[in-house]
Design an enzyme around this catalytic site. Structure first.
Site, short mmCIF file in Angstrom:
data_model
loop_
_atom_site.label_atom_id
_atom_site.label_comp_id
_atom_site.label_asym_id
_atom_site.label_seq_id
_atom_site.Cartn_x
_atom_site.Cartn_y
_atom_site.Cartn_z
N SER A 160 -13.72 5.97 9.50
CA SER A 160 -13.68 4.56 9.12
C SER A 160 -13.14 4.38 7.69
CB SER A 160 -15.07 3.96 9.30
OG SER A 160 -15.00 2.57 9.16
N ASP A 184 -11.10 6.64 13.73
CA ASP A 184 -11.09 5.18 13.76
C ASP A 184 -11.07 4.59 12.35
OD1 ASP A 184 -10.70 3.15 15.62
OD2 ASP A 184 -12.72 2.40 15.35
N HIS A 254 -16.47 2.15 17.89
CA HIS A 254 -16.02 2.70 16.61
C HIS A 254 -16.45 4.17 16.49
CE1 HIS A 254 -14.57 2.18 12.57
NE2 HIS A 254 -15.75 2.18 11.97
#
Ligand code: NAG
Ligand code: NAG
Ligand code: NAG
Ligand code: NAG
Ligand code: NAG
Length: 457
Positions: A160, A184, A254
């Site tokens: 992330s 992600d 996610h």
């Protein structure tokens, strides 16, 4: 009679002993654990580095640029950089990821704990600290280089916001870092930003990215030398589709990128991805030959994606998108087959095919090819991409169902001249055929396949 003074001395002594034990004792430093209260009031940035090696798989050592402890700079070093922590809790996958990395290779694993900084309910506050975290990592890596480490051996796995942090570090070394894997990479506040403000393929010698939630928390566009889009990259099977799924609704897609990467480290099956321009083309079976020569195997997702590095970096631009479908749960692998069908109906037929395989032991596995109706035209071969959860080595029986989806009106037939089943993952396996078959709409037709004649075109 014990005097108050000696009592006091005794207490001081005991306290001292306890402190001394805590100092030299068995406790292992662990990832910063904060409360939701911290998230509400916000936290100031503090970056901690925790080293794990094969000598100490479960017990970390806190390291910094002047204390390397057991970090052996001649070995590969993998940094794991987490992302936004809206509740303050440690990432649930961290321990598994450390262990899995150490199980495949003797390396240094450094957990970059910036929980103080990432923990806040305000995403933009966490995001604004990413450059600073990158600077701290740069200082540390500079010390490693001074001690004889090579940038080639530095690998960063960023999740992330952590993916962009890794990108910022890589940029400071002008792309000479060995590798960055973005799991992600964060989308909000980064989508549409120029390369210097996000992860991009020039940040390391090889950049591979998994996009598992590109319509919400993840980044939409490609960011690496290879960008993997599991199940199209938007929604992941097995994740809640509505808010009734609770907190999982927000993070499941996610987080799936991390679990897919993990699965590449520890499961027996490998996830193969298919380079393609779009998910639609992949689903339509248009993208199954990988690379320049037919010979080349398709890229693997996860840790071993760099086997494809040289080929991918030669392309102009050096960016490839790859698609694949996964199962709902680990090990996530799906097995791709082609179902080639030639029909001889006078009129064009459109519909879906469901195919079921069974082996001698009675294992069955099913694939529904229904993302869009297939058009069957007289004497034209259509090649349907079927995805199965299980890979049955010796198929004893096949069943087919044809459906046009209409519940009223006439029931159609599909007249099959020949159907052929071939494994994509194992092209060396014998191809299975069946000739002259009539499928009644919505009626399951079971048959035993025969080996296709060799040298058949
Ligand atoms: C393992 O880590 C602990 C805690 O940091 C440290 O005290 C110990 O020396 C390490 N053990 C080895 C064998 O390196
Ligand atoms: C580095 O770690 C050592 C040992 O844990 C500690 O004594 C030292 O103060 C730290 N240095 C910095 C700059 O944080
Ligand atoms: C560091 O790693 C290298 C390569 O794996 C090894 O040859 C060497 O013995 C290690 N040094 C120490 C101090 O463990
Ligand atoms: C295909 O791969 C094999 C083994 O990797 C190799 O020996 C052969 O030369 C390759 N053939 C082509 C056409 O690239
Ligand atoms: C098939 O079934 C047998 C027995 O039930 C089982 O041991 C085996 O693992 C199964 N094979 C696959 C590919 O699932």
């Amino acid at each position: 009679m014990i005097s108050p003074v000696s009592m006091l001395r005794f207490y001081v002594f005991i306290s001292f002993m306890c402190l001394a034990r805590a100092d030299t004792g068995e406790t292992c430093p662990s990832f910063t654990r904060l409360s939701f209260h911290s998230a509400l009031v916000g936290t100031g940035l503090n970056v901690r580095l925790m080293l794990y090696t094969r000598r100490n798989v479960t017990c970390a050592q806190t390291i910094n640029s002047s204390a390397f402890e057991n970090l052996n700079v001649t070995k590969k070093t993998t940094f794991i950089v987490h992302g936004f922590r809206p509740t303050g809790s440690p990432p649930v996958w961290m321990e598994d990821l450390v262990k899995a990395l150490l199980s495949v290779e003797d390396m240094n694993v450094v957990v970059v704990d910036w929980n103080r900084g990432a923990t806040t309910v305000m995403y933009n506050h966490a995001s604004s600290k990413t450059r600073k975290v990158a600077t701290v990592l740069k200082e540390f890596i500079d010390q490693m280089l001074a001690k004889g480490a090579s940038l080639d051996d530095i690998y960063m796995v960023g999740v992330s916001l952590g993916a962009h942090i890794a990108g910022f570090v890589g940029e400071m070394y002008h792309g000479r870092l060995g590798r960055i894997t973005g799991l992600d990479p964060a989308g909000p506040l980064f989508n549409g930003k120029p390369p210097q403000d996000r992860l991009d393929p020039s940040d390391a010698q090889f950049v591979d990215v998994i996009h598992s939630d590109s319509d919400a928390l993840g980044y939409k566009e490609p960011l690496g030398n290879i960008d993997f889009y599991p199940n199209g990259g938007l929604d992941q099977p097995g994740c809640p589709k509505t808010i009734l799924g609770g907190f999982q609704y927000f993070k499941c897609d996610h987080q799936r990128s991390v679990y897919l990467y993990l699965s590449s480290l520890r499961e027996s099956c490998t996830i193969t991805a298919y380079p393609c321009d779009s998910y639609q083309d992949y689903r339509n079976g248009k993208c199954v030959s990988c690379g320049a020569s037919q010979n080349q195997s398709c890229p693997l997702l996860g840790y071993y994606a760099d086997n494809w590095k040289d080929y991918l970096r030669e392309k102009d631009p050096p960016m490839t998108k790859a698609f694949f479908d996964t199962a709902e749960e680990k090990p996530f692998c799906m097995y791709h087959y082609f179902v080639d069908i030639i029909t001889w109906n006078r009129n064009i037929r459109r519909g879906d095919i469901t195919i079921k395989l069974r082996d001698k032991a009675g294992n069955t596995t099913e694939s529904k090819i229904n993302h869009e109706p297939t058009t069957f035209q007289k004497y034209h071969q259509v090649s349907l991409l079927a995805r199965f959860n299980q890979d049955l080595e010796k198929v004893a029986a096949i069943s087919l169902v044809f459906s046009t989806g209409s519940v009223i009106g006439p029931r159609y037939q599909l007249r099959i001249l020949r159907m052929k089943l071939r494994s994509l993952a194992h092209p060396e396996r014998p191809q299975l055929c069946r000739y002259d078959l009539v499928l009644m709409e919505n009626v399951e037709t079971v048959f035993q396949p025969i080996l296709c004649p060799k040298l058949q075109m």
